[in-house]
Design an enzyme around this catalytic site. Structure first.
Site, short mmCIF file in Angstrom:
data_model
loop_
_atom_site.label_atom_id
_atom_site.label_comp_id
_atom_site.label_asym_id
_atom_site.label_seq_id
_atom_site.Cartn_x
_atom_site.Cartn_y
_atom_site.Cartn_z
N ARG A 1 48.46 31.22 35.46
CA ARG A 1 47.87 32.70 36.26
C ARG A 1 47.83 32.42 37.62
O ARG A 1 47.16 31.83 38.22
CB ARG A 1 46.44 33.28 35.80
CG ARG A 1 46.48 34.52 36.59
CD ARG A 1 45.30 35.08 36.20
NE ARG A 1 44.66 36.91 36.32
CZ ARG A 1 43.74 36.61 37.86
NH1 ARG A 1 43.26 35.66 37.82
NH2 ARG A 1 43.58 37.48 37.42
N LYS B 1 41.26 28.66 44.19
CA LYS B 1 39.46 29.62 43.37
C LYS B 1 39.11 27.70 44.03
O LYS B 1 39.18 27.30 44.33
CB LYS B 1 39.44 28.78 41.29
CG LYS B 1 40.27 29.82 41.14
CD LYS B 1 39.55 29.49 39.22
CE LYS B 1 40.19 31.32 38.87
NZ LYS B 1 40.28 31.49 37.40
N1 HH2 Z 1 40.34 34.47 36.66
C1 HH2 Z 1 40.11 35.67 37.59
C2 HH2 Z 1 40.06 36.76 36.91
N2 HH2 Z 1 40.58 37.27 35.70
N3 HH2 Z 1 41.71 36.02 33.88
C3 HH2 Z 1 42.15 34.79 33.43
N4 HH2 Z 1 42.45 34.80 31.95
N5 HH2 Z 1 42.04 34.04 33.46
C4 HH2 Z 1 41.51 33.74 34.31
O1 HH2 Z 1 40.92 32.11 35.65
C5 HH2 Z 1 41.50 34.76 35.94
C6 HH2 Z 1 41.15 35.92 34.98
C7 HH2 Z 1 39.49 35.48 39.11
O2 HH2 Z 1 40.65 35.07 39.69
P1 HH2 Z 1 41.59 36.66 40.93
O3 HH2 Z 1 42.69 37.21 40.09
O4 HH2 Z 1 42.29 35.76 42.08
O5 HH2 Z 1 40.38 37.11 41.41
P2 HH2 Z 1 39.82 38.61 41.39
O6 HH2 Z 1 38.76 38.17 39.89
O7 HH2 Z 1 38.64 38.66 42.61
O8 HH2 Z 1 40.50 39.92 40.71
#
Ligand code: HH2
Length: 265
Positions: free
Chosen positions: A239, A205
Site C-alpha cells: 500500500r 510511516k
Molecule cells: N495504513 C494507514 C491507513 N490504512 N490500511 C492497511 N490495510 N494497512 C496500512 O498499513 C494502513 C491502512 C495509514 O496510512 P495513510 O493512509 O497514509 O494515513 P491516514 O491514516 O492518515 O489516512
C-alpha cells in the site's frame, strides 16, 4: 495499491487531495503510474486521530469511489471500519474493503463483505487510532499478530467470506513501535505462511522517518526499499503513496524471485 486519502488531516498528503475532482484525478494518475488498486479513505487513522461521523465519511468517499469505478477496470478499495460506509461504497462500485480494525470495530462488517462477495483486507491493530499508541506492548509481537490475524480470518470465513477473498495485513505503525514494525518485517514469511495473501503498508510511516530522517526524498526511497523487501519476503500487495517507485521496486524483487525458480528470461 495506491493510497487516496480524501481527508483534511491525513499525515502524508495533508489534505492536498481533499475533494471531488482533485481526488478523482489523483486516483486516475496513480493508475497511470502503475497502481493496480486504488484505496479510497475518508477517515484518518494516524495515531491520535478522532473518529469521523458516518455521514461525513460517506460524503467524502462515495462520489470518489463512484467516479473511479466508472472510469477504470482496476479494483477500487474502500478504507473504512464502518459497515454502512463499506456497504454504500460496494454499491458505488468498490470491490475490496480495507478494514484497519480487522472486522472488529463494527460487528456488521463481516456480513456486509460476505453478502457483497467482496474481498477484504484484515489488518491487525489494537484499540482505536485515538488510543492505540498506549497499547504497543507485546510479549512476542510476531506471534501475537500472527495468531490474531488467523483468528480474524476465521471470523470472516464463518460469516461467509470466501477464503480466497481474504488478505492479511500486519498493520505497521498501528499499536506498534518502530522496533515492533521492524521485527514484523523481518519475520514476514511467518505471517505469509498462514496461507493468505499478505499486504504491507509501510509508505512514509514514522518508523521510516525515524531511520532515514525527515528528507522527503530519502523517505520515498526507503519506502520503496521496504516494498521490495516485503515482496521478496512473500508479500503480495504493498500500500503506497508513490506507485512509480513502488512498482519498480516490486518488479525487481519479483524478477529476482523468478530467476531463482528459473522463470526469469
Ligand atoms: N495504513 C494507514 C491507513 N490504512 N490500511 C492497511 N490495510 N494497512 C496500512 O498499513 C494502513 C491502512 C495509514 O496510512 P495513510 O493512509 O497514509 O494515513 P491516514 O491514516 O492518515 O489516512
Amino acid at each position: 495499491m495506491g493510497i487516496l486519502n480524501v481527508t483534511p488531516d491525513s499525515f502524508s498528503d495533508g489534505g492536498r487531495y481533499l475533494v471531488g475532482d482533485r481526488a478523482i484525478a489523483h486516483g486516475l494518475e496513480m493508475i497511470r503510474a502503475g497502481a493496480d488498486i486504488v484505496d479510497v479513505g475518508g477517515e484518518s487513522t494516524r495515531p491520535g486521530a478522532r473518529e469521523v461521523p458516518e455521514e461525513q465519511e460517506m460524503a467524502r468517499v462515495l462520489p470518489v469511489v463512484e467516479a473511479l469505478s466508472r472510469s477504470t477496470d482496476r479494483p477500487i478499495s474502500i478504507d473504512t471500519r464502518k459497515a454502512a460506509v463499506a456497504r454504500e461504497a460496494l454499491g458505488a462500485g468498490a470491490r475490496i474493503v480495507n478494514d484497519v480494525s480487522g472486522l472488529a470495530f463494527d460487528p456488521a462488517m463481516a456480513g456486509v463483505v460476505a453478502r457483497a462477495g467482496a474481498a477484504v483486507v484484515i489488518m491487525h491493530m489494537r484499540g482505536t487510532p485515538e488510543v492505540m499508541s498506549r497499547l504497543a506492548r507485546y510479549h512476542d509481537v510476531v506471534e501475537e499478530v500472527r495468531q490474531w490475524l488467523r483468528a480474524r480470518a476465521l471470523v470472516a470465513e464463518r460469516a461467509g467470506v470466501r477464503q480466497s477473498r481474504i488478505i492479511l495485513d500486519p498493520g505497521l505503525g498501528f499499536a506498534k513501535t518502530a522496533t515492533h514494525n521492524l521485527r514484523i518485517l523481518a519475520a514476514l514469511p511467518r505471517i505469509c505462511a498462514l496461507g493468505y495473501p499478505v499486504m504491507v503498508g509501510a509508505s512514509r510511516k514514522s518508523f521510516i522517518r525515524r531511520i532515514v530522517g525527515d528528507d522527503p526524498g530519502a523517505i520515498g526511497y526507503a519506502s520503496a526499499a521496504v516494498d521490495a523487501l516485503a515482496v521478496a519476503a512473500g508479500a503480495s500487495i504493498v500500500r503506497v503513496h508513490e506507485p512509480v517507485a513502488a512498482r519498480a521496486a516490486v518488479r525487481m524483487a519479483a524478477a529476482m524471485a523468478a530467476s531463482v525458480k528459473g522463470k526469469f528470461r
